[in-house]
Design a protein around this motif. Structure first.
Motif, PDB file in Angstrom:
ATOM      1  N   ALA A   1       0.711  -1.255  -0.085  1.00 32.60           N
ATOM      2  CA  ALA A   1       0.018  -0.002   0.059  1.00 32.60           C
ATOM      3  C   ALA A   1       0.991   1.375  -0.080  1.00 32.60           C
ATOM      4  O   ALA A   1       0.569   2.116  -1.012  1.00 32.60           O
ATOM      5  CB  ALA A   1      -0.807   0.021   1.099  1.00 32.60           C
ATOM      6  N   THR A   2       1.769   1.423   0.824  1.00 38.34           N
ATOM      7  CA  THR A   2       2.916   2.679   0.846  1.00 38.34           C
ATOM      8  C   THR A   2       3.413   2.630  -0.343  1.00 38.34           C
ATOM      9  O   THR A   2       3.535   3.989  -0.959  1.00 38.34           O
ATOM     10  CB  THR A   2       3.775   2.331   2.155  1.00 38.34           C
ATOM     11  OG1 THR A   2       3.111   2.103   3.188  1.00 38.34           O
ATOM     12  CG2 THR A   2       4.827   3.491   2.169  1.00 38.34           C
ATOM     13  N   TYR A   3       4.082   1.862  -1.213  1.00 30.76           N
ATOM     14  CA  TYR A   3       4.649   1.910  -2.240  1.00 30.76           C
ATOM     15  C   TYR A   3       3.726   2.271  -3.609  1.00 30.76           C
ATOM     16  O   TYR A   3       3.967   3.096  -4.199  1.00 30.76           O
ATOM     17  CB  TYR A   3       5.358   0.550  -2.661  1.00 30.76           C
ATOM     18  CG  TYR A   3       6.824   0.626  -2.084  1.00 30.76           C
ATOM     19  CD1 TYR A   3       8.008   1.252  -2.686  1.00 30.76           C
ATOM     20  CD2 TYR A   3       7.030   0.102  -0.657  1.00 30.76           C
ATOM     21  CE1 TYR A   3       9.225   1.026  -2.211  1.00 30.76           C
ATOM     22  CE2 TYR A   3       8.441  -0.003  -0.183  1.00 30.76           C
ATOM     23  CZ  TYR A   3       9.344   0.439  -1.119  1.00 30.76           C
ATOM     24  OH  TYR A   3      10.533   0.419  -0.317  1.00 30.76           O
TER      25      TYR A   3
ATOM     26  N   ALA B   1       0.751   8.416   1.608  1.00 34.10           N
ATOM     27  CA  ALA B   1       1.683   7.334   2.015  1.00 34.10           C
ATOM     28  C   ALA B   1       2.118   7.647   3.454  1.00 34.10           C
ATOM     29  O   ALA B   1       2.785   6.801   3.908  1.00 34.10           O
ATOM     30  CB  ALA B   1       2.873   7.357   0.887  1.00 34.10           C
ATOM     31  N   ASP B   2       2.064   8.776   3.708  1.00 29.10           N
ATOM     32  CA  ASP B   2       2.542   9.231   5.189  1.00 29.10           C
ATOM     33  C   ASP B   2       1.534   9.074   6.127  1.00 29.10           C
ATOM     34  O   ASP B   2       1.865   9.295   7.335  1.00 29.10           O
ATOM     35  CB  ASP B   2       3.173  10.435   5.209  1.00 29.10           C
ATOM     36  CG  ASP B   2       4.495  10.621   4.307  1.00 29.10           C
ATOM     37  OD1 ASP B   2       5.213   9.576   4.292  1.00 29.10           O
ATOM     38  OD2 ASP B   2       4.768  11.718   3.891  1.00 29.10           O
ATOM     39  N   SER B   3       0.212   8.766   5.565  1.00 28.56           N
ATOM     40  CA  SER B   3      -1.021   8.809   6.546  1.00 28.56           C
ATOM     41  C   SER B   3      -1.183   7.423   6.875  1.00 28.56           C
ATOM     42  O   SER B   3      -1.453   6.576   6.116  1.00 28.56           O
ATOM     43  CB  SER B   3      -2.013   9.207   5.917  1.00 28.56           C
ATOM     44  OG  SER B   3      -3.188   9.038   6.442  1.00 28.56           O
ATOM     45  N   ASP B   4      -0.953   7.016   8.342  1.00 33.08           N
ATOM     46  CA  ASP B   4      -1.346   5.573   8.854  1.00 33.08           C
ATOM     47  C   ASP B   4      -2.843   5.136   8.244  1.00 33.08           C
ATOM     48  O   ASP B   4      -3.102   3.926   7.820  1.00 33.08           O
ATOM     49  CB  ASP B   4      -1.337   5.626  10.062  1.00 33.08           C
ATOM     50  CG  ASP B   4       0.112   5.348  10.760  1.00 33.08           C
ATOM     51  OD1 ASP B   4       0.685   5.145   9.938  1.00 33.08           O
ATOM     52  OD2 ASP B   4       0.447   5.658  11.856  1.00 33.08           O
TER      53      ASP B   4
ATOM     54  N   VAL C   1      -2.841   4.490   4.331  1.00 37.26           N
ATOM     55  CA  VAL C   1      -2.096   3.212   4.196  1.00 37.26           C
ATOM     56  C   VAL C   1      -2.939   2.131   4.509  1.00 37.26           C
ATOM     57  O   VAL C   1      -2.922   0.981   3.882  1.00 37.26           O
ATOM     58  CB  VAL C   1      -0.762   3.059   4.969  1.00 37.26           C
ATOM     59  CG1 VAL C   1      -0.209   2.026   4.795  1.00 37.26           C
ATOM     60  CG2 VAL C   1       0.214   4.225   4.295  1.00 37.26           C
ATOM     61  N   THR C   2      -3.499   2.002   5.957  1.00 40.29           N
ATOM     62  CA  THR C   2      -4.292   0.865   6.317  1.00 40.29           C
ATOM     63  C   THR C   2      -5.481   0.657   5.238  1.00 40.29           C
ATOM     64  O   THR C   2      -5.685  -0.341   5.057  1.00 40.29           O
ATOM     65  CB  THR C   2      -4.840   1.113   7.554  1.00 40.29           C
ATOM     66  OG1 THR C   2      -3.596   1.274   8.588  1.00 40.29           O
ATOM     67  CG2 THR C   2      -5.627  -0.278   8.120  1.00 40.29           C
ATOM     68  N   VAL C   3      -6.111   1.511   4.894  1.00 42.08           N
ATOM     69  CA  VAL C   3      -7.318   1.539   3.960  1.00 42.08           C
ATOM     70  C   VAL C   3      -6.888   0.800   2.618  1.00 42.08           C
ATOM     71  O   VAL C   3      -7.637  -0.110   2.285  1.00 42.08           O
ATOM     72  CB  VAL C   3      -8.030   2.725   3.806  1.00 42.08           C
ATOM     73  CG1 VAL C   3      -9.264   2.518   2.994  1.00 42.08           C
ATOM     74  CG2 VAL C   3      -8.749   3.213   5.095  1.00 42.08           C
ATOM     75  N   THR C   4      -5.814   1.343   2.303  1.00 40.88           N
ATOM     76  CA  THR C   4      -5.456   0.972   0.943  1.00 40.88           C
ATOM     77  C   THR C   4      -4.817  -0.584   1.144  1.00 40.88           C
ATOM     78  O   THR C   4      -4.889  -1.439   0.235  1.00 40.88           O
ATOM     79  CB  THR C   4      -4.176   1.957   0.624  1.00 40.88           C
ATOM     80  OG1 THR C   4      -4.515   3.278   0.469  1.00 40.88           O
ATOM     81  CG2 THR C   4      -3.605   1.335  -1.010  1.00 40.88           C
TER      82      THR C   4
END
Length: 508
Positions: A132-134, A145-148, A151-154
């Motif tokens: 998700a981050t990448y 990408a810097d949001s927890d 990133v979790t939802v993605t």
């Protein structure tokens, strides 16, 4: 499962491999190349080397290639055990079936199933987050990408997509894996070639492979443990043994091929990275803590330029996604096998009428991963990091047990030939001992409160998660035993019919 007339002492030839129970899977649907691709993809080579090589270099400096080579040895020795056990008992339940057959239902359920399941759950939460981050970074959404939360939802969306693909069938999953694996290998070897040919890069030295140059046992053991994680995952390919052509041979060959391909890929990448970036603690140096968990992000832009560096980022993203997909494929089949042998509720044995896949088990494991991810994120973002670090402890536990299961299962055949003595006895025993040593070292290191990101009552969070995950399996097995007492009475004999040699010995 009872013995049929064909299993009588006069039936099969001595030492014949028993045929697995027909579970409704699509047999012969994948060949050697497909099985190798699944095995390589499940290790997530681009992602694994990206997040680990920096940590290894910080521990042992320019001896990182030596650590990779030494870490490969117990993996190779264990691979021989997996190959021999699969030849004798080709079953998609793999370690569950083999440990049950060798040591009984308790060990089979706890060490052969629960421990690898927990390792896979922790790993998949990490893979979903990395992917998700990448993905958000590749799309230019650096803020998200810097949001927890983002990133979790993605990660949950990616996990849902992988679950749908795994549920649709092995042929679809294998076809996708060819493309995803190809991108990873092109990215890693392309980066390596660019590093080797860059003016000013250090010439690789064979001294970087010297196993006697480590500065003490501590750094040596820590680096090797990290390397176990890099290689881990190839055993997922054995879970498709009942769907591969020549089920008792193709997966075993794929095990050895995939592990050696990983060794070559990792050594080539590590030599190139150490030669180009060095082991310094500043700039692009691999010893720089800022590069520890993603050296590719530091090296790719100056080596390849921003456009091709984005391709490397994409390779790491698809590496995580392909490993997640393969893990779902293997985990669903593991639950199917356990159900077939009477160790889980019958709903996990439901096969999709069109796709011929264990649909319920696949969806269940995908949902369990999603719940684990959310729970760990809610507990603490640092908690998830410790969950990833404890995977090495779990790997050493069930790999070692399976290596010893090979020796014990074949103990009466070790005198049949020199080959049997080596491949079914000596080499797996050495692999099991090395895994046992790695497990002991892992326990010793992780119990320290400063190991990892969290601690409780002076005990490291990595230790609590790893040992806690294993300990949690004890009440789970007690609960399962109350609901499936027949398996715990007859499981050792029912997971695979005895060979003629075993039958005759039991009768004497």
């Amino acid at each position: 499962m009872t013995l049929s007339s064909n299993d009588s002492p006069a039936g099969p030839r001595a030492g014949a491999s028993p045929s697995p129970v027909d579970k409704g899977l699509r047999s012969g649907s994948v060949g050697l190349l497909g099985v190798v691709a699944l095995g390589l993809s499940s290790t997530a080579p681009a992602c694994s080397i990206a997040v680990t090589l920096g940590l290894v270099t910080m521990t042992v400096g320019h001896l990182a290639p030596a650590a990779l080579l030494i870490g490969f040895v117990p993996i190779l020795l264990t691979a021989f055990a997996f190959r021999e056990l699969n030849r004798d008992m080709p079953d998609c339940g793999t370690t569950f079936v083999w440990n049950t057959r060798a040591f009984g239902p308790w060990t089979g359920w706890l060490v052969g199933s629960w421990v690898p399941t927990m390792a896979t759950l922790f790993s998949m939460t990490a893979l979903a987050q990395v992917g998700a981050t990448y993905l958000l970074s590749v799309l230019g959404l650096d803020g998200l990408a810097d949001s927890d939360a983002a990133v979790t939802v993605t990660a949950l969306l990616l996990l849902a997509g992988a679950t749908v693909l795994a549920r649709r069938g092995l042929q679809i999953a294998t076809g996708i894996q060819y493309a995803l694996l190809g991108l990873q290998l092109v990215a890693l070897f392309g980066l390596g070639l660019a590093a080797f040919t860059r003016p000013g890069a250090a010439t690789p030295s064979l001294s970087w492979l010297n196993p006697f140059a480590f500065d003490g046992a501590g750094p040596f053991a820590e680096a090797v443990l990290l390397c176990l994680f890099i290689y881990w995952g190839w055993d997922a390919l054995i879970t498709v043994n009942e769907e591969s052509s020549d089920a008792d041979r193709v997966p075993g060959r794929a095990v050895l091929i995939s592990t050696f391909v990983l060794l070559v890929t990792y050594l080539f990448t590590s030599f190139a990275a150490v030669g180009y970036a060095g082991t310094g603690t500043t700039g692009i140096g691999l010893g720089n803590p800022d590069n520890a968990t993603d050296f590719l992000a530091a090296l790719a832009p100056p080596l390849l330029g921003n456009a091709l560096a984005a391709l490397v980022q994409l390779a790491v993203c698809v590496s995580a996604l392909s490993a997640m997909l393969t893990s779902l494929v293997g985990s669903g089949r593991g639950l199917l096998s356990m159900t077939t042998h009477g160790a889980l509720p019958k709903m996990f044995a439901r096969i999709h009428p069109r796709f011929r896949t264990p649909a319920v088990g696949t969806v269940f494991f995908g949902a369990a991963t999603a719940v684990t991810l959310v729970v760990l994120k809610l507990a603490s973002p640092r908690f998830l990091g410790d969950a990833i670090l404890c995977i090495g402890l779990l790997i050493a536990c069930y790999y070692g047990a399976t290596a010893f299961a090979c020796v014990w299962h074949f103990r009466h055949r070790l005198r049949d030939s020199v080959r049997d003595l080596l491949l079914k006895g000596v080499l797996p025993a050495l692999g099991g001992l090395m895994m046992l040593a790695a497990l002991a070292r892992s326990v010793y290191d992780t119990i320290a409160p400063d190991y990892g990101s969290t601690s409780f009552l002076g005990i490291g969070g990595v230790f609590l998660l790893g040992i806690g995950a294993v300990a949690l399996g004890v009440p789970v097995v007690l609960l399962v035993r109350a609901h499936f007492p027949r398996f715990f009475r007859q499981g050792k004999a029912s997971v695979a019919p005895p060979t003629t040699t075993e039958f005759a010995r039991n009768e004497s």
